[in-house]
Design a protein around this motif. Structure first.
Motif, PDB file in Angstrom:
ATOM      1  N   ALA A  77     -17.597 -69.218  77.279  1.00 36.29           N
ATOM      2  CA  ALA A  77     -16.464 -69.260  78.138  1.00 36.29           C
ATOM      3  C   ALA A  77     -16.883 -70.428  79.353  1.00 36.29           C
ATOM      4  O   ALA A  77     -15.786 -70.927  79.826  1.00 36.29           O
ATOM      5  N   LEU A  78     -18.033 -70.940  79.387  1.00 38.60           N
ATOM      6  CA  LEU A  78     -17.972 -72.131  80.288  1.00 38.60           C
ATOM      7  C   LEU A  78     -17.468 -73.414  79.540  1.00 38.60           C
ATOM      8  O   LEU A  78     -16.832 -74.116  80.128  1.00 38.60           O
ATOM      9  N   VAL A  79     -17.372 -73.695  78.277  1.00 34.92           N
ATOM     10  CA  VAL A  79     -16.618 -74.552  77.693  1.00 34.92           C
ATOM     11  C   VAL A  79     -15.234 -74.333  77.833  1.00 34.92           C
ATOM     12  O   VAL A  79     -14.529 -75.472  78.165  1.00 34.92           O
ATOM     13  N   ARG A  80     -14.530 -73.096  77.777  1.00 34.53           N
ATOM     14  CA  ARG A  80     -13.081 -72.976  77.895  1.00 34.53           C
ATOM     15  C   ARG A  80     -12.790 -73.481  79.193  1.00 34.53           C
ATOM     16  O   ARG A  80     -11.752 -73.849  79.417  1.00 34.53           O
ATOM     17  N   ASP A  81     -13.691 -73.012  80.197  1.00 31.74           N
ATOM     18  CA  ASP A  81     -13.422 -73.369  81.628  1.00 31.74           C
ATOM     19  C   ASP A  81     -13.362 -74.826  81.897  1.00 31.74           C
ATOM     20  O   ASP A  81     -12.410 -75.455  82.592  1.00 31.74           O
ATOM     21  N   SER A  82     -14.242 -75.367  81.287  1.00 35.29           N
ATOM     22  CA  SER A  82     -14.418 -76.862  81.311  1.00 35.29           C
ATOM     23  C   SER A  82     -13.048 -77.624  80.911  1.00 35.29           C
ATOM     24  O   SER A  82     -12.588 -78.515  81.192  1.00 35.29           O
ATOM     25  N   VAL A  83     -12.715 -77.091  79.833  1.00 30.03           N
ATOM     26  CA  VAL A  83     -11.637 -77.944  79.088  1.00 30.03           C
ATOM     27  C   VAL A  83     -10.233 -77.471  79.804  1.00 30.03           C
ATOM     28  O   VAL A  83      -9.504 -78.445  79.967  1.00 30.03           O
ATOM     29  N   ALA A  84     -10.172 -76.377  80.641  1.00 36.41           N
ATOM     30  CA  ALA A  84      -9.101 -76.001  81.426  1.00 36.41           C
ATOM     31  C   ALA A  84      -9.163 -76.811  82.480  1.00 36.41           C
ATOM     32  O   ALA A  84      -7.772 -77.412  83.008  1.00 36.41           O
ATOM     33  N   VAL A  85     -10.204 -77.468  83.217  1.00 37.75           N
ATOM     34  CA  VAL A  85     -10.259 -77.988  84.433  1.00 37.75           C
ATOM     35  C   VAL A  85     -10.112 -79.769  83.905  1.00 37.75           C
ATOM     36  O   VAL A  85      -9.287 -80.324  84.425  1.00 37.75           O
ATOM     37  N   SER A  86     -10.665 -79.876  83.171  1.00 38.18           N
ATOM     38  CA  SER A  86     -10.806 -81.459  82.610  1.00 38.18           C
ATOM     39  C   SER A  86     -10.640 -81.562  80.966  1.00 38.18           C
ATOM     40  O   SER A  86     -11.467 -81.751  80.365  1.00 38.18           O
ATOM     41  N   PRO A  87      -9.510 -81.558  80.426  1.00 40.18           N
ATOM     42  CA  PRO A  87      -9.193 -81.554  78.944  1.00 40.18           C
ATOM     43  C   PRO A  87      -9.506 -83.009  78.396  1.00 40.18           C
ATOM     44  O   PRO A  87      -9.638 -83.032  77.332  1.00 40.18           O
ATOM     45  N   ALA A  88      -9.466 -83.940  79.210  1.00 45.35           N
ATOM     46  CA  ALA A  88      -9.676 -85.375  78.740  1.00 45.35           C
ATOM     47  C   ALA A  88     -10.973 -85.791  78.548  1.00 45.35           C
ATOM     48  O   ALA A  88     -11.479 -86.909  78.300  1.00 45.35           O
ATOM     49  N   LYS A  89     -11.781 -84.905  79.235  1.00 47.13           N
ATOM     50  CA  LYS A  89     -13.258 -85.445  79.473  1.00 47.13           C
ATOM     51  C   LYS A  89     -13.944 -85.620  78.140  1.00 47.13           C
ATOM     52  O   LYS A  89     -13.591 -84.511  77.030  1.00 47.13           O
ATOM     53  N   SER A  90     -14.773 -86.285  77.838  1.00 48.21           N
ATOM     54  CA  SER A  90     -15.371 -86.677  76.448  1.00 48.21           C
ATOM     55  C   SER A  90     -16.560 -85.607  76.245  1.00 48.21           C
ATOM     56  O   SER A  90     -16.999 -84.910  76.924  1.00 48.21           O
TER      57      SER A  90
END
Length: 219
Positions: A77-90
């Motif tokens: 869930a943490l990774v899913r939320d992170s991708v939703a906010v910043s999909p281009a982050k490494s």
């Protein structure tokens, strides 16, 4: 040592101490007691006694089992939320912020979220007249070749490298994570402030390197 019962292991320990802690004597006596084919060899006795010295027991320790995976529902869930906010982050930066390993974040993105790293596409805006100008240039070159057979030897082929001063997107290092290709296009200024390194070559040799600083052209 799995083939030896608990009673047989106790017998090995007793025989070892009763014979002056001699491994060779223990093996020799056990062959008469258990039989040549069933008796342990010297290396087996050494392993059993080492286990007894260290743990005080002859019973095999249970394996701790497979290490618990960090791909828990909470981390997913943490990774899913992170991708939703910043999909281009490494992945490296994302792992640092979430305090997870890079390999764990990569597995979660790949196998749990079914995401794929899409490469950004750089495009240059073409005007309506650009196509016409290119056709005119081709026609002009063909005409020159008909007039002069050596015209191609007079052409200078050149290339340049631009070092941008206000930041520049490297599409080789930029990835956008998502379950579907976002088809994101990054537009950039045609004449941003930069330093240009130019080099040319023709039939007579190489020209350059030439360094020049270009500024943004106001239209």
């Amino acid at each position: 040592m799995e083939k030896f019962t608990c009673a047989q292991r106790v017998l090995i320990v007793k025989t070892f101490y009763q014979n002056g802690e001699s491994y060779a004597a223990t093996v020799r006596l056990l062959r008469g007691t258990l039989g040549r084919n069933e008796a342990p060899n010297e290396s087996t006795v050494r392993r059993l006694m080492k286990k007894f010295f260290e743990t005080g027991s002859t019973v095999d320790l249970k394996s701790p089992g497979r290490r618990r995976s960090v791909r828990t529902k909470q981390n997913i869930a943490l990774v899913r939320d992170s991708v939703a906010v910043s999909p281009a982050k490494s992945i490296r930066r994302r792992a640092q912020q979430l305090r997870l390993k890079c390999s764990s974040v990569r597995r979660i993105l790949r196998y749990d979220l079914q995401c794929h790293p899409y490469k950004i596409q750089l495009t240059q805006h073409l005007k309506v007249t650009d196509h016409q100008k290119r056709r005119q240039f081709v026609d002009w070159v063909l005409g020159k070749l008909q007039e002069d057979d050596s015209f191609a030897n007079k052409i200078i082929f050149s290339d340049e490298a631009h070092f941008h001063l206000n930041g520049f997107i490297n599409k080789q290092n930029c990835r956008i994570w998502g379950s579907e290709n976002p088809r994101i296009i990054s537009e950039r200024e045609m004449h941003a402030q930069r330093v240009t390194v130019w080099c040319g070559f023709w039939s007579g040799g190489v020209i350059g390197l030439i360094f020049s600083k270009t500024r943004k052209v106001k239209q």
